[in-house]
Write a protein that holds these residues in place. Structure first.
Motif, PDB file in Angstrom:
ATOM      1  N   ARG A  64       0.810  -1.222   0.000  1.00 14.86           N
ATOM      2  CA  ARG A  64       0.000   0.000   0.000  1.00 14.86           C
ATOM      3  C   ARG A  64       0.845   1.274   0.000  1.00 14.86           C
ATOM      4  O   ARG A  64       0.353   2.339  -0.343  1.00 14.86           O
ATOM      5  N   SER A  65       2.108   1.178   0.393  1.00 13.97           N
ATOM      6  CA  SER A  65       2.974   2.355   0.395  1.00 13.97           C
ATOM      7  C   SER A  65       3.364   2.777  -1.025  1.00 13.97           C
ATOM      8  O   SER A  65       3.850   3.883  -1.226  1.00 13.97           O
ATOM      9  N   HIS A  66       3.139   1.919  -1.989  1.00 12.04           N
ATOM     10  CA  HIS A  66       3.449   2.219  -3.393  1.00 12.04           C
ATOM     11  C   HIS A  66       2.172   2.717  -4.082  1.00 12.04           C
ATOM     12  O   HIS A  66       1.086   2.211  -3.805  1.00 12.04           O
ATOM     13  N   PRO A  67       2.278   3.691  -4.969  1.00 13.12           N
ATOM     14  CA  PRO A  67       1.074   4.220  -5.637  1.00 13.12           C
ATOM     15  C   PRO A  67       0.223   3.155  -6.343  1.00 13.12           C
ATOM     16  O   PRO A  67      -1.001   3.262  -6.370  1.00 13.12           O
ATOM     17  N   LEU A  68       0.827   2.114  -6.877  1.00 15.04           N
ATOM     18  CA  LEU A  68       0.064   1.070  -7.566  1.00 15.04           C
ATOM     19  C   LEU A  68      -0.587   0.075  -6.611  1.00 15.04           C
ATOM     20  O   LEU A  68      -1.412  -0.733  -7.033  1.00 15.04           O
ATOM     21  N   GLY A  69      -0.244   0.142  -5.339  1.00 15.13           N
ATOM     22  CA  GLY A  69      -0.773  -0.838  -4.398  1.00 15.13           C
ATOM     23  C   GLY A  69      -1.729  -0.284  -3.372  1.00 15.13           C
ATOM     24  O   GLY A  69      -2.061  -0.948  -2.389  1.00 15.13           O
ATOM     25  N   GLN A  70      -2.215   0.910  -3.570  1.00 17.50           N
ATOM     26  CA  GLN A  70      -3.030   1.565  -2.553  1.00 17.50           C
ATOM     27  C   GLN A  70      -4.331   0.840  -2.249  1.00 17.50           C
ATOM     28  O   GLN A  70      -4.858   0.960  -1.152  1.00 17.50           O
ATOM     29  N   ARG A  71      -4.851   0.071  -3.199  1.00 21.24           N
ATOM     30  CA  ARG A  71      -6.103  -0.664  -2.962  1.00 21.24           C
ATOM     31  C   ARG A  71      -5.851  -2.128  -2.620  1.00 21.24           C
ATOM     32  O   ARG A  71      -6.780  -2.942  -2.630  1.00 21.24           O
ATOM     33  N   ALA A  72      -4.611  -2.476  -2.318  1.00 17.12           N
ATOM     34  CA  ALA A  72      -4.276  -3.861  -1.991  1.00 17.12           C
ATOM     35  C   ALA A  72      -5.077  -4.327  -0.784  1.00 17.12           C
ATOM     36  O   ALA A  72      -5.435  -3.537   0.091  1.00 17.12           O
TER      37      ALA A  72
END
Length: 152
Positions: A106-114
């Motif tokens: 979630r700390s990465h922009p592509l993983g915010q909805r993980a």
């Protein structure tokens, strides 16, 4: 000739940065990484369960799914679990590393909805089950045939 009143966008993305964040945070606690492109989440998890002889139990309420995608799948008669996800990945990590893994992704922009969508379980080896929104369990089989034609 079908038209949708919403704008559906591709989920295609380069995932090396978010995967690097996960591996930096969890290292050897990451057991499996899988791209759910062909056959979607359901087929990818069935492949993992079958090859590793593990059971997988999903929680439908925990699977992040845009309402636009859910609606389009309902109209077209598709099960979203079998739709290709080209900008996502599945990770199976050690149980005690799950929160750390989620935080790193979630700390990465592509993983915010993980999200944590399920768990490895001791029963039904080689199978994937899902607890539905209404509380019932169903088998999530491997996709047979091709649900959507491939463009690339």
């Amino acid at each position: 000739g079908l038209e949708f009143e919403t704008e559906l966008k591709s989920d295609s993305a380069a995932l090396h940065g978010v995967v690097e964040s996960l591996l930096d945070a969890c290292g050897r606690d990451v057991h499996v990484l899988r791209d759910p492109t062909r056959g979607g989440v359901a087929s990818a998890l069935n492949e993992i369960a079958g090859q590793a002889r593990i059971g997988v139990r999903l929680q439908e309420v925990d699977i992040p799914l845009d309402e636009q995608v859910r609606g389009a799948c309902e109209i077209l008669g598709f099960d979203p679990l079998y739709v290709a996800n080209e900008g996502k990945f599945l990770a199976i990590v050690a149980r005690d590393a799950a929160d750390r893994a989620l935080e790193a992704i979630r700390s990465h922009p592509l993983g915010q909805r993980a999200a944590i969508i399920g768990e490895v379980v001791d029963d039904h080896h080689g199978k994937v089950f899902m607890r539905s929104r209404i509380g019932g369990d169903r088998v999530v089989d491997m996709l047979s045939g091709e649900q959507l034609p491939r463009i690339c």
